[in-house]
Design an enzyme around this catalytic site. Structure first.
Site, mmCIF file in Angstrom:
data_model
loop_
_atom_site.group_PDB
_atom_site.id
_atom_site.type_symbol
_atom_site.label_atom_id
_atom_site.label_comp_id
_atom_site.label_asym_id
_atom_site.label_seq_id
_atom_site.Cartn_x
_atom_site.Cartn_y
_atom_site.Cartn_z
ATOM 1 N N LYS A 178 -36.082 50.693 -54.527
ATOM 2 C CA LYS A 178 -36.443 49.686 -53.538
ATOM 3 C C LYS A 178 -36.278 50.212 -52.103
ATOM 4 C CE LYS A 178 -37.460 47.466 -57.065
ATOM 5 N NZ LYS A 178 -37.160 46.253 -57.763
HETATM 6 C C1 LIG Z 1 -36.953 45.434 -58.998
HETATM 7 C C2 LIG Z 1 -37.509 44.095 -59.200
HETATM 8 C C3 LIG Z 1 -36.758 43.020 -59.696
HETATM 9 C C4 LIG Z 1 -35.388 43.152 -60.278
HETATM 10 O O1 LIG Z 1 -34.540 43.925 -59.629
HETATM 11 P P1 LIG Z 1 -33.288 44.654 -60.361
HETATM 12 O O2 LIG Z 1 -32.416 44.923 -59.197
HETATM 13 O O3 LIG Z 1 -33.820 45.882 -60.994
HETATM 14 O O4 LIG Z 1 -32.702 43.700 -61.310
HETATM 15 C C5 LIG Z 1 -37.335 41.768 -59.745
HETATM 16 N N1 LIG Z 1 -38.594 41.566 -59.358
HETATM 17 C C6 LIG Z 1 -39.361 42.573 -58.895
HETATM 18 C C7 LIG Z 1 -40.761 42.258 -58.459
HETATM 19 C C8 LIG Z 1 -38.861 43.861 -58.826
HETATM 20 O O5 LIG Z 1 -39.648 44.840 -58.414
#
Ligand SMILES: *Cc1c(COP(=O)(O)O)cnc(C)c1O
Length: 377
Positions: A178
């Protein structure tokens, strides 16, 4: 994907030297300070740091009182977590098509609403904001709670407001891929003190309010889980947040160059819901074959080959399987079938014909221009 370096290493060292790693009692109050800094960055009134984006969604749903019998509208193109979260609280996901922006189609959202609909989770995929004006108005007209899944759009703005602060609650992820990373982490954003207090209850067992950043209880406690993060994570996140604007501006500069080259060559760049905030680029073709051919270039990825981001790949959800046969959200919501592979043909068609462009944030601008020209050769 964000990087970590010396500043994070030093920040972790300070926490270890201080000796107490728990958010509630650590003398440096790293987590509470991160939450305040995240509010300053986004304009949210409250931020709650949690262990992942998935747990942020679960806490936000519990905070909004969503549960068995309820339907939650979600896009058919998203990471599987968006769709798993309602199921984890006993509600059912209902799939909504994406439009030409690759984000939730507000018309299809309106069409999928039933008397059981309680919430909608618009997802800002690939740093690309949804059409929040229209989604908020459809949701408002039907009394739906809006929980923005802003896991892929940390720091991105829609018409000047931070993604994740427009609906009643927003979820951020800080996993490895992210805009900010601490390996695994997340946050719930809200400006509603009740949602914040209930999310806090959900993330810390619900047996007492304690320690740094804890709000006043605003009702009787309910049973919660443990989604707290440690002072080490808080310290890393504070450093990451300071890097965020600069790293997004690197992305923006590079995508502006690529977009210019591609548009001059006559390629069809997918429209943005906020044309002034272009931090994610998608090119859509007339046919799947053209998209596949384009994806052979460096920096280009075919959206359809993105496994668990497409609803037809969500095996346990298509199968309607939870951890226990008695835990059956679909029956509680009066449905005899879970999601079906035929639910969102338009989404499948668009994903087959579309590619995303990597911002190549670590390459110098001249190299980015060169690679963009190669895409059009
Ligand atoms: C990464 C992601 C999540 C969940 O995040 P985690 O930290 O991996 O649990 C939820 N929604 C979207 C669209 C994502 O890209």
């Amino acid at each position: 994907m964000a990087r970590v370096g010396l500043r994070e290493w030093l920040a972790v060292g300070r926490v270890i030297a201080a000796g107490d790693l728990l958010r509630n009692s650590g003398p440096l109050q790293e987590v509470a300070r991160f939450e305040r800094a995240l509010c300053d960055e986004t304009g949210a009134t409250h931020a709650l740091a949690v262990t992942s984006g998935t747990s942020a969604l679960v806490c936000a749903l519990q905070a909004a009182g969503i549960g068995p019998g309820d339907e939650v509208l979600v896009p058919a193109y998203t990471w599987m977590a968006t769709v798993a979260a309602p199921l984890l609280v006993g509600a059912v996901p209902v799939l909504v098509e994406v439009d030409e922006t690759l984000a939730m189609d507000p018309d299809d959202l309106a069409a999928k609403i039933t008397p059981r609909s309680r919430a909608v989770i618009p997802v800002h995929m690939l740093n690309r904001p949804c059409d929040m004006d229209r989604i908020m108005s459809v949701a408002g007209a039907h009394g739906l709670v809006v929980i923005e899944d802003s896991c892929q759009a940390v720091g991105v703005r829609y018409k000047g407001r931070a993604c994740g602060t427009i609906g009643q609650a927003g979820a951020f992820s800080f996993n490895q891929y992210k805009n900010m990373t601490v390996g695994e982490g997340g946050a719930v954003l809200t400006s509603d003190p009740d949602i914040h207090a209930r999310a806090f209850n959900a993330h810390d067992m619900g047996w007492a309010y304690r320690g740094a950043g804890a709000p006043e209880p605003r009702g009787p406690m309910f049973v919660g889980g443990n989604y707290r993060i440690s002072e080490i994570q808080g310290a890393i996140l504070r450093v990451q947040l300071r890097r965020l604007r600069r790293s997004l501006s690197r992305v923006g500069k590079r995508l502006a160059i690529i977009r210019d080259v591609l548009e001059r060559a006559g390629l069809s760049v997918a429209p943005h819901n906020d044309p002034d905030e272009v931090l994610g680029l998608v090119v859509t073709f007339d046919t799947e074959a053209e998209a596949r051919a384009f994806a052979r270039h460096r920096g280009v990825h075919h959206l359809f080959d993105n496994s668990k981001h497409i609803y037809t790949e969500w095996t346990p959800i298509l199968d309607g399987r939870t951890f226990h046969p008695g835990f059956d959200p679909w029956t509680w919501a009066g449905r005899n079938a879970p999601v079906s592979a035929e639910d969102c043909p338009k989404t499948l068609d668009r994903l087959r014909r579309s590619c995303r462009i990597d911002p190549m944030a670590r390459l110098p601008l001249f190299a980015v221009r060169l690679l963009a020209r190669r895409m059009t050769a």
